[in-house]
Design a protein around this motif. Structure first.
Motif, PDB file in Angstrom:
ATOM      1  N   UNK A 122      -6.577   2.571   9.113  1.00  0.00           N
ATOM      2  CA  UNK A 122      -7.069   1.825   7.764  1.00  0.00           C
ATOM      3  C   UNK A 122      -8.188   0.641   7.975  1.00  0.00           C
ATOM      4  N   UNK A 123      -7.766  -0.276   8.668  1.00  0.00           N
ATOM      5  CA  UNK A 123      -8.743  -1.475   9.035  1.00  0.00           C
ATOM      6  C   UNK A 123     -10.286  -1.051   9.456  1.00  0.00           C
ATOM      7  N   UNK A 213      -3.140  -0.887   0.686  1.00  0.00           N
ATOM      8  CA  UNK A 213      -4.768  -0.965   0.506  1.00  0.00           C
ATOM      9  C   UNK A 213      -5.070  -2.337   0.074  1.00  0.00           C
ATOM     10  N   UNK A 214      -4.069  -3.410  -0.660  1.00  0.00           N
ATOM     11  CA  UNK A 214      -4.221  -4.572  -0.915  1.00  0.00           C
ATOM     12  C   UNK A 214      -3.010  -5.311  -0.949  1.00  0.00           C
ATOM     13  N   UNK A 217      -1.968  -7.480  -3.994  1.00  0.00           N
ATOM     14  CA  UNK A 217      -1.693  -6.790  -5.351  1.00  0.00           C
ATOM     15  C   UNK A 217      -0.012  -6.182  -5.349  1.00  0.00           C
ATOM     16  N   UNK A 218       0.603  -6.080  -4.455  1.00  0.00           N
ATOM     17  CA  UNK A 218       1.631  -5.433  -4.362  1.00  0.00           C
ATOM     18  C   UNK A 218       3.055  -6.489  -4.879  1.00  0.00           C
ATOM     19  N   UNK A 219       3.774  -5.697  -5.871  1.00  0.00           N
ATOM     20  CA  UNK A 219       4.634  -6.619  -6.565  1.00  0.00           C
ATOM     21  C   UNK A 219       5.712  -7.188  -5.436  1.00  0.00           C
ATOM     22  N   UNK A 260       1.279   5.582  -1.077  1.00  0.00           N
ATOM     23  CA  UNK A 260       1.032   6.411  -1.904  1.00  0.00           C
ATOM     24  C   UNK A 260       1.005   5.729  -3.069  1.00  0.00           C
ATOM     25  N   UNK A 261       1.973   5.158  -3.702  1.00  0.00           N
ATOM     26  CA  UNK A 261       1.919   4.469  -5.131  1.00  0.00           C
ATOM     27  C   UNK A 261       0.591   3.756  -5.290  1.00  0.00           C
ATOM     28  N   UNK A 262       0.375   2.812  -4.344  1.00  0.00           N
ATOM     29  CA  UNK A 262      -0.767   1.863  -4.674  1.00  0.00           C
ATOM     30  C   UNK A 262      -2.050   2.815  -4.572  1.00  0.00           C
TER      31      UNK A 262
END
Length: 418
Positions: A122-123, A213-214, A217-219, A260-262
């Motif tokens: 990813x990075x 991915x962020x 931003x995750x809860x 996947x959710x993100x």
């Protein structure tokens, strides 16, 4: 060169390995008119594999490519619409091929269960793959398609019913018969070694959103432990009387599902919580077995990484199962799995997704899932999502795989429970 102008639809890299051969056999039987090539380090071994596949595969081209020679990977990636790879451990061997596919705009599917490899991919390559229109899809075998696709199927059903977003969601392995491949053992050893040597790697493994991915931003939903034991009724009334304990592959699988959710813009929900466990039955000894399984899982992660830090790699390679090894034909045929994923939505609706396959999960079942992933990426372009970059099976091809499963002998059904 555009994807439609490529010489091949699918190149299977690692075709001479154990799971590679099984995947080649599956593609020879179910690949239809797909233009398939076999790739690996040895032309002679590739020829022997092709000769064993029957008439349908005798015209398949052979591609000599080696991870130690990046130019061969670049040429291979540029020649095809999709690369399907079984060459691991991926943390050790996989990044150059991901880079070649990202640069060429070539779709890609692998069998990794290594979160640190996925994080590095990813990075390093997400933006390049996104810019060049490549779909790099990790974890396309038993790790992590049953996890990822049962949750995706629950989301699709709840969406269709207007039942709200997914909340507390639990994956339970109900039945499992089969072994662990030499490649999987090698991958786990490589992962543990990396964690033992690098505090940052260990921190990433401990983070439930390490593949996000962020991350910011995750809860924040509190603790989401990967290893716990409890009564089945704490998950769903239908499991009353059963005990569940830690599932060995929860660490990689849960992080794939949360990614996947993100990637799907939190379509499952901002309050989506996800855990994985294995059913240990309902006998008087079941709670003890569940507790021992959970303790063993924790000990393997905690103590294994410390131990591996002190053992030379060469010594480990002499005692661990070798990549490319696996069980007999009879053992592979007798294997099977059944998993159930339970969820309660924001409206209070309860659902279960049941997924099952015949065949050893780590070998035969995995080769089917990987083969169907490659075929979906190559042939079902109209059913794929619009996303590109480093993806998960659900985010890249959830609908395409759900459509393919019945014809591949994969059962996945969603039922409402209230």
């Amino acid at each position: 060169m555009s994807a439609s102008d490529r010489e091949h639809d699918i190149v299977l890299y690692g075709a001479t390995g154990f799971v590679g051969k099984l995947t080649a056999q599956y593609l020879a039987a179910h690949g239809g008119n797909a233009r398939i090539a076999l790739a690996g380090r040895s032309a002679d071994r590739l020829l022997a594999v092709r000769d064993s596949l029957g008439e349908a595969a005798q015209s398949w081209p052979l591609v000599v490519a080696d991870a130690s020679e990046p130019s061969t990977l670049n040429d291979m990636a540029a020649s095809t619409r999709v690369v399907v790879t079984t060459v691991g451990p991926y943390l050790k061997y996989g990044l150059p091929l991901v880079g070649a596919c990202a640069a060429a705009g070539t779709d890609y599917a692998d069998l990794t269960g290594e979160p640190l490899f996925e994080r590095k991919a990813i990075d390093l390559y997400h933006k390049q793959a996104l810019d060049n229109g490549a779909r790099i899809v990790h974890a396309c075998g038993f790790d992590s398609i049953p996890s990822d696709l049962t949750v995706f199927a629950l989301y699709r059903r709840a969406e269709s019913d207007g039942a709200g977003q997914l909340g507390d969601t639990n994956f339970v392995v109900r039945r499992f018969a089969g072994g662990v491949s030499g490649g999987t053992v090698a991958s786990m050893a490589e992962l543990a070694r990396e964690a033992s040597l690098d505090p940052e790697a260990r921190r990433l493994l401990d983070d439930p959103y390490t593949l996000s991915p962020d991350r910011a931003a995750e809860p924040e939903l509190g603790a989401q432990p990967d290893a716990r034991w409890r009564r089945g009724r704490d998950i769903a009334p239908e499991l009353d009387g059963y005990w569940v304990g830690a599932f060995a592959m929860a660490i990689p699988n849960t992080r794939v599902v949360r990614r996947s959710n993100a990637l799907l813009d939190y379509a499952y929900g901002r309050r989506f919580e996800y855990a994985e466990q294995m059913s240990l039955g309902r006998s008087i000894l079941a709670p003890v077995a569940a507790a021992m399984a959970t303790a063993g899982n924790v000990a393997t992660v905690e103590l294994g990484s410390r131990f591996l830090n002190r053992v030379p790699r060469s010594a480990l390679e002499r005692v661990l199962p070798k990549p490319g090894t696996g069980p007999s034909d009879r053992a592979r045929e007798q294997g099977h799995y059944t998993v159930e994923t339970y969820t309660t939505t924001s409206s209070g609706a309860r659902y279960v997704a049941r997924m099952s396959q015949k065949g050893d999960p780590g070998y035969k079942a995995t080769s089917v899932l990987l083969g169907e992933s490659g075929l979906a990426l190559a042939l079902d372009r109209d059913k794929l999502s619009d996303l590109h970059g480093i993806l998960t099976p659900a985010a890249a091809m959830g609908d395409a795989l759900l459509a393919r499963f019945p014809g591949a002998g994969v059962s996945l059904e969603v039922s409402r429970l209230n």
